[in-house]
Design a protein around this motif. Structure first.
Motif: not given
Lengths: 579, 216, 218
Positions: A208-219
């Protein structure tokens, strides 16, 4: 050597369903439309927050002088400005710009899903957000004035109407925050479920792109932190209206309980505001450097570490609150620890640019700006993390400088990068590059002229949230600096006009965007700009991670995630179905 | 749901948690609910142990006891636990494709849940009559230690829980109506499972609340 | 104009030292990062026909830049902790200090002095508003509370800041090292006139202060 173009699948064209205007653009369940709706709504709130900032800066630069078109800012109104600027920027601008816009828009596209797991809840999330924003805006205009207890709403100031002279406004603030929490909750449930369950075949977690990782963890952080805020403001509401005493010392209530609850939410909230920005920046820097992200796995681990540590540091907001000094020590240690994953991220961004072939498109410029400014914001955080230095600089302009370096120099720079980067995908047209670069240059210059001097004010002991600094003898020498900051802030505000003009001009007149204008690897660039309803005609198959730039295996300097290299397509063969 | 797909290079496709979206979504939602109640219960604990004195259960009212009717609430707790049992039974029935028993048990769950809310309302009315309110009567405040704070926390926690049960009952009615129309089969009964998760969660929260508010 | 306000309490200099140390450490890191950034931007700027190196990372480099910040952070934390515990830990407050009561309210500070007998809570206590008189070179411990909302007692020259919380007794101390007048401010947003909630601390020679105290503040 193979070429990407020869192997890429033809552009997907989803099945088009004819829908009425209202279903398509207003009450849409399409994650892309909802993302765009969030974009327009939160940009409007960003502008509002900016106007409030200019008004309060006016009073600080020119205390007691009438502001053109507004008049003299009265003390009570000044407190309202301070409160509402913070509230709008945190809850209605930065958080929805990152999470509402880009989590919605990017998650399904980047993981190869047709839409969110719960499209109707997603629509509900947006419309609750709108209601929440309307209620918050209404609080500016009601009888008794707008809330004036700060965006942190410290009790008892916020709990007893007599203390601020505001009653209805403060109650609307609470109602709005509860609605906001409901909207955020629906969003989080959607993002988490979608990322876990709806990834395309081959899109493993570590592809997964880091943007998606970050948004996932943020969620996940938002899912767990926002209900704490909801519980706290509900108790505050009862104190305001029902005569309970949760946060009032009468009958045994505890004012510090508010601070603990607020910051138990509030510190994770800080990471809600910065992690997605870090993720977006990682994507843009890899693209602009034409190189894989340096240390992808440690970048993911750093996101997770920051998210975890964020839960045990809330007390550093309360060093001087009368909390047990032993707790001050433990909170200092956990806070300092966050510097380590943050440092890893900064060095890895530098490592990504190292030996790259840098392309300075507008998104890349903002990403570079992010690295530069976030470094300042991160390092200035160490001053506050030191419990003893904090004794002096707590509640001064030093902290104001720090949060703006993180939330404006950090988050907002990333948001600008994201706007320029994904605009072609969202609207099918390019934004003007020249004006984008002008916007970047002006923003970067006036940003620093506005916020860097605030460190100096803070070192001088200049308290934050005071109405008129000239009242204090020791602050009078700083008045020219205050004036300078105010003028810079106005220019910084004006420097956003190129963005607005460019945005709307490009919306209608911009050059038509091809599917993959930035030569990027993400799945969103494999479909038309803008992507059709349902995103992918055929569920894509993912063969590799998102950062295969300048791979030796192909001629081009990019290699999309869904392009099979020679031979791979046959191996997979038939039988790879849908989720 | 697919089996794991092996792609070139031997990497598994990780097709997800193998839980359907609604069920996963409910679990995620419940995580958030846990934090909401953690906020309320945490506040209660801090206020209670920060207070100089607190009303103790099992002690007569005029000696610093609580005005709460513990026997009645213990019975009510039993009612709610029974509703969880019927919920489990209902779900087990439809897993076997037994629609008749599903309807029976869902109806029982609705009735037990409604009974719980009804008894809680009765309890509230009785307590209010005695002067035990979020802000206690003067009379009660003289005998019950930290009466105002006790009242505030009591009504907030049990009230929010009651609201959760009420919403649960409404959703359960909807599921039950659908069951009576034959909407659930052996193969497809996600709605029953998802509402069941919520129901057991609410039940669990009550057991915690009952313990910390009424028993210790 | 100095960068930090003139230091006039016993622990101010030590606290300032930590500030400067952190500034030096973070300053070096900051300059290092920015210079590297600019250098990379120039050196690796895109050119036709060039290709970026396909490098995915380096465990060695990452270990280095994980360990170095960690060591620096530990050093800063240890240094901070010393001053923190000296200023804020009630068990380490100086003995034989002058004890005062401070009550904050919207929008004034009231300071209660022990009177000639040197003990608080006796009949000869007296109270003054917005002016705290203290002797030079003698520690002053004050018990602080608030009548309404959260305030914060802040004397920039002494580097002391402590919140006054309603319903709570917070304690703080300082030892003024120079005779003179210093501004006292409220540092926590406390309502409409928060920015005007100011007072001063007057540091007197010890005998002058004793005389003033004995004379019930006349």
């Amino acid at each position: 050597m193979a070429t990407v173009e020869a192997m890429a699948a033809p552009l997907a064209h989803g099945h088009h369903e004819e829908m009425s205007f209202v279903r398509k653009y207003i009450f849409s369940t399409d994650h892309k439309i909802i993302g765009i709706q969030f974009l327009f709504a939160s940009l409007a709130f960003l502008a509002l927050g900016g106007v409030l900032a200019i008004m309060l800066r006016w009073q600080l630069g020119f205390p007691g002088e009438a502001m053109p078109g507004v008049g003299v800012v009265a003390p009570k109104f000044y407190n309202a400005l301070v409160t509402m600027h913070g509230t709008f920027m945190v809850f209605f601008a930065v958080m929805p710009l990152l999470v509402g816009v880009y989590a919605n828009y990017l998650i399904p596209l980047k993981i190869g899903a047709p839409d969110m797991a719960f499209p109707r809840l997603n629509m509900l999330s947006f419309w609750i957000f709108v209601q929440s924003g309307i209620v918050m805006t209404a609080s500016l205009f009601v009888e008794g004035g707008a809330p004036g207890a700060g965006w942190t709403a410290y009790a008892p100031l916020s709990a007893v109407p007599q203390y601020t002279g505001v009653s209805l406004g403060q109650q609307l603030w609470i109602i709005s925050i509860v609605l906001f929490g409901a909207s955020s909750l629906l969003g989080s449930v959607n993002y988490i479920t979608t990322v876990i369950n709806m990834r395309a075949p081959g899109m493993t977690l570590f592809r997964m792109p880091l943007s998606i990782w970050a948004l996932f963890i943020t969620a996940i952080i938002a899912l767990l932190a926002v209900p704490i805020l909801a519980a706290a403001v509900i108790l505050l509401f009862f104190d305001q209206t029902l005569g309970t005493t949760f946060f009032l010392p009468a009958d045994g209530g505890q004012p510090l309980l508010w601070q603990h609850l607020f910051w138990f939410f509030g510190h994770p909230e800080v990471y809600i505001l910065i992690l997605p920005a870090m993720g977006i920046i990682s994507d843009v820097i890899a693209n602009g450097s034409r190189k894989p992200v340096f240390g992808y796995h440690s970048m993911v681990l750093a996101i997770i570490a920051i998210a975890f540590l964020g839960w045990i540091t809330w007390g550093h907001h309360m060093f001087q609150s009368g909390m047990n000094p032993l707790l001050g020590t433990s909170f200092m240690i956990s806070t300092m620890a966050i510097a380590i994953p943050s440092a890893i991220k900064v060095f890895n961004w530098l490592g990504t640019m190292w030996r790259g072939n840098l392309r300075f498109h507008t998104p890349m410029l903002f990403a570079i700006g992010f690295v530069s400014l976030f470094t300042i914001g991160g390092l200035s955080g160490i001053f506050m993390a030191s419990n003893s230095v904090d004794i002096f600089i707590h509640d001064t302009y030093f902290i104001v400088a720090h949060i703006h370096y993180v939330l404006f120099g950090g988050s907002l720079m990333a948001i600008f990068a994201a706007i320029y980067f994904w605009f072609p995908k969202m609207f099918g047209r390019m934004m003007n590059e020249a004006w984008g670069k002008i916007h970047f240059a002006l923003t970067f210059i006036f940003y620093n002229l506005t916020f860097f001097p605030m460190h100096i004010l803070g070192m001088g002991g200049h308290m934050r949230r005071i109405y008129d600094p000239t009242q204090y003898e020791f602050l009078q020498p700083y008045q020219p600096l205050n004036k300078f900051i105010t003028i810079s802030a106005i220019l910084l505000f004006v420097a956003q006009l190129p963005l607005i003009a460019n945005f709307f001009w490009s919306l209608f007149r911009g050059k038509k965007a091809e599917a993959n204008p930035w030569r990027d690897n993400g799945l969103e660039w494999t479909v038309a700009s803008p992507p059709p309803h349902g995103n992918f005609a055929v569920t894509p198959i993912v063969y590799r991670g998102p950062y295969e730039f300048s791979s030796p295996e192909v001629e081009e300097d990019y290699l999309p995630q869904d392009v099979p290299l020679n031979g791979e397509r046959e191996v997979v063969g038939a039988g790879v179905g849908e989720e | 749901m697919n089996e794991a797909i092996t792609l070139p290079g031997g990497v598994k496709a990780e097709p997800g948690m193998r839980i359907y979206n609604q069920k996963l979504g409910m679990w995620v939602f419940l995580a958030s609910e846990v934090m909401f109640f953690t906020g309320l219960i945490g506040a209660y604990i801090i206020l209670r142990f920060g207070a100089s004195a607190w009303a103790l259960p099992g002690v007569p009212l005029d000696e610093g006891g609580t005005p709460l009717n513990i026997n009645l609430t213990a019975f009510n707790t039993f009612v709610l636990i029974c509703s969880s049992v019927t919920m489990v039974k209902g779900f087990a029935s439809i897993e076997q494709g037994d629609q008749k028993n599903l309807k029976r048990f869902l109806l029982a769950t609705v009735l037990l849940g409604a009974a719980f809310v009804g008894i809680q309302v009765m309890e509230y009315i009785e307590l209010a009559r005695e002067g035990f309110l979020p802000h206690c009567s003067e009379e009660l405040a003289t005998v019950v230690p930290s009466c105002h704070l006790f009242g505030s926390t009591f009504y907030t926690m049990t009230g929010f829980h009651g609201a959760h049960v009420s919403i649960g009952v409404l959703c359960m009615v909807w599921v039950t109506v659908k069951a009576f129309r034959g909407g659930y089969t052996k193969e497809s009964h996600g709605g029953v499972e998802v509402i069941g998760l919520y129901w057991h969660f609410v039940d669990l929260v009550w057991i915690i609340l009952f313990t910390i508010v009424y028993l210790i | 104009m100095d960068w930090l306000p003139g230091a006039a309490s016993s622990y101010a200099a030590e606290l300032d030292t930590i500030f400067w140390v952190i500034l030096a450490v973070t300053g070096i890191v900051l300059v290092g990062v920015q210079v590297t950034l600019v250098y990379f931007l120039v050196k690796y700027r895109g050119r036709e026909g060039r290709r970026a190196s396909y490098v995915e990372g380096s465990t060695k480099a990452e270990v280095i830049w994980t360990v170095i910040p960690a060591v620096l952070i530990v050093g800063i934390a240890v240094a901070s902790q010393r001053v923190w515990s000296q200023v804020k830990n009630p068990d380490r407050f100086p003995a034989d200090a002058l004890e005062l009561n401070v009550e904050a309210r919207q929008f004034a500070w009231s300071i209660t002095y022990p009177g000639p007998d040197g003990e608080l809570g006796t009949e000869d206590d007296f109270t003054r508003y917005n002016e705290m008189r203290v002797p030079v070179n003698r520690p002053v411990v004050f018990n602080m509370t608030s009548a309404d909302v959260v305030h914060s007692f802040f004397v920039p020259a002494f580097r002391i800041k402590q919140d006054a919380v309603p319903g709570l007794n917070t304690r703080a101390w300082f030892e003024a090292t120079e005779v003179g007048e210093y501004e006292l401010a409220c540092a926590e947003l406390c309502g409409v006139a928060h920015g005007l909630m100011k007072g001063k601390v007057v540091v007197l020679p010890q005998d002058e202060f004793e005389g003033w105290l004995a004379g019930l503040g006349e």
